[in-house]
Design an enzyme around this catalytic site. Structure first.
Site, mmCIF file in Angstrom:
data_model
loop_
_atom_site.group_PDB
_atom_site.id
_atom_site.type_symbol
_atom_site.label_atom_id
_atom_site.label_comp_id
_atom_site.label_asym_id
_atom_site.label_seq_id
_atom_site.Cartn_x
_atom_site.Cartn_y
_atom_site.Cartn_z
ATOM 1 N N SER A 42 -2.168 9.098 7.670
ATOM 2 C CA SER A 42 -2.371 8.114 6.603
ATOM 3 C C SER A 42 -1.529 8.382 5.365
ATOM 4 O O SER A 42 -1.355 7.493 4.540
ATOM 5 C CB SER A 42 -3.851 8.054 6.200
ATOM 6 O OG SER A 42 -4.284 9.314 5.702
ATOM 7 N N ASP A 334 -8.418 6.653 -3.509
ATOM 8 C CA ASP A 334 -9.766 6.727 -2.948
ATOM 9 C C ASP A 334 -10.149 8.195 -2.844
ATOM 10 O O ASP A 334 -9.510 9.043 -3.478
ATOM 11 C CB ASP A 334 -9.857 5.982 -1.605
ATOM 12 C CG ASP A 334 -8.922 6.531 -0.530
ATOM 13 O OD1 ASP A 334 -8.450 7.681 -0.681
ATOM 14 O OD2 ASP A 334 -8.669 5.827 0.471
ATOM 15 N N HIS A 337 -6.899 9.808 -0.676
ATOM 16 C CA HIS A 337 -5.485 9.472 -0.778
ATOM 17 C C HIS A 337 -5.021 9.291 -2.223
ATOM 18 O O HIS A 337 -5.758 8.735 -3.039
ATOM 19 C CB HIS A 337 -5.204 8.185 0.001
ATOM 20 C CG HIS A 337 -5.625 8.253 1.433
ATOM 21 N ND1 HIS A 337 -6.841 7.757 1.867
ATOM 22 C CD2 HIS A 337 -5.010 8.779 2.524
ATOM 23 C CE1 HIS A 337 -6.954 7.970 3.172
ATOM 24 N NE2 HIS A 337 -5.858 8.586 3.596
#
Length: 359
Positions: A42, A334, A337
């Site tokens: 990610s 978040d 991240h």
């Protein structure tokens, strides 16, 4: 007669000078690196998870609210990711599209493509946790891409791009936080030191495989100070009140980064013509977290989205009344991240300190 011919001669000389100047000037858009090719998790996934059956998606608001057009592309952040900034720095497009995104085609992928999948790791068991694309499958997509590129550009031109492209590899955090420390399977098989060596062998085999397939310019990314991610801080009720980094996790990241660095040195000795570099985000990221105001941030212990303590993916959504108004004040978007601003700072650091050898 001589008088009337001199303007023609001067015009001819002028045209020759212009032609010479044009031929000597670099063509628009040319670069020593013609494409950016991305593998990982990610930290670099541009939206491949949108196209697979997994809960780990981010193709909805408020994700992407600061991306071009405010579009939630599936990137885990409010805007661009490191490959996007790196692509722009190399004079290419300011973003790298996801290979599985139906909006893009091989003509788009000729200058950059992302095979990464949020939630994956070196270990295939890591990708099983949230049913995402394993690293082995990313390689298969890459092989498919090679065939499409050769059909589109011809073998010679395509192979030149594949050889001169910059390959970015960024993953490993999930192997520890999502796999080893969360499930019992690998902990019952390996000590933490043994698990690191297990992952290093996979990393080595992966690099040897893309080298065999034509890669020559490769950046291997290291782990961030993963004990300082908001989600990990929240669970750290032993050493603090949910606001203290987990030193054990940071120590593992440092240890693993050392092993990755030694792997880079080894492969540079053993693989002819490879230019493999180690892009280590750990120290610059830790400095941002420890001295946020120096970089223009106000909050480093929690994310902007929702409460910023545990939410990511589907829990980070437009229904939360707690999401911040200005993400540029936050180190994290978040609970897992970084924000676009943090990604920009780290990318700039890596470009200037490591990737500059390819510019």
């Amino acid at each position: 007669m001589a008088f009337t011919s001199s303007p023609c001669l001067l015009l001819l000389l002028l045209l020759l000078l212009i032609a010479t100047a044009v031929s000597a000037a670099p063509a628009a858009g040319t670069s020593k690196v013609p494409a950016i090719i991305v593998f990982g998790d990610s930290s670099v996934d541009a939206g491949n998870n949108n196209q697979i059956p997994t809960v780990l998606k981010s193709n909805f608001p408020p994700y992407g609210r600061d991306f071009y057009g405010g579009r939630a592309t599936g990137r885990f952040g409010n805007g661009r990711l490191p490959p996007d900034f790196i692509s722009e720095a190399f004079g290419l497009r300011p973003f790298v599209p996801a290979y599985l995104d139906p909006m893009y085609h091989i003509s788009d992928f000729a200058v950059g493509v992302c095979f990464a999948s949020a939630g994956t790791g070196y270990d295939n068991a890591t990708s099983d946790v949230l049913s995402v694309i394993p690293l082995s499958r990313e390689i298969e997509y890459y092989k498919e891409y090679q065939n499409k590129l050769r059909a589109y550009l011809g073998v010679i031109n395509a192979d030149t791009i594949l050889r001169e492209a910059l390959y970015l590899i960024s993953l490993g955090t999930n192997d520890f936080l999502e796999n080893y420390y969360t499930t019992t399977r690998r902990r019952s098989q390996f000590t933490i030191a043994q698990f690191q060596e297990f992952l290093i062998r996979i990393a080595e085999n992966f690099i040897r495989e893309i080298y065999r397939l034509g890669a020559r310019k490769v950046s291997l990314g290291g782990l961030p100070p993963m004990g300082c991610l908001p989600l990990e801080r929240t669970t750290n009720v032993v050493d603090g009140k949910g606001d203290v980094c987990i030193d054990k996790y940071n120590a593992v990241a440092l240890s693993f980064n050392g092993k990755l660095n030694r792997l880079v040195q080894k492969l540079n000795r053993e693989l002819p013509e490879i230019r493999l570099v180690f892009s280590n985000p750990y120290f610059v990221f830790l400095q941002i977290i420890q001295r946020p105001s120096f970089y223009g941030f106000e909050v480093a212990s929690r994310g902007c989205c929702a409460t910023g303590t545990y939410e990511m993916g589907p829990l980070c959504n437009i229904f939360s009344p707690f999401t911040c108004k200005d993400a540029s004040k936050y180190v994290f978007w978040d609970a897992f991240h970084p924000t676009e601003k943090t990604n920009s700072i780290i990318s700039d650091h890596v470009i200037r300190r490591v990737l500059n050898v390819f510019l």
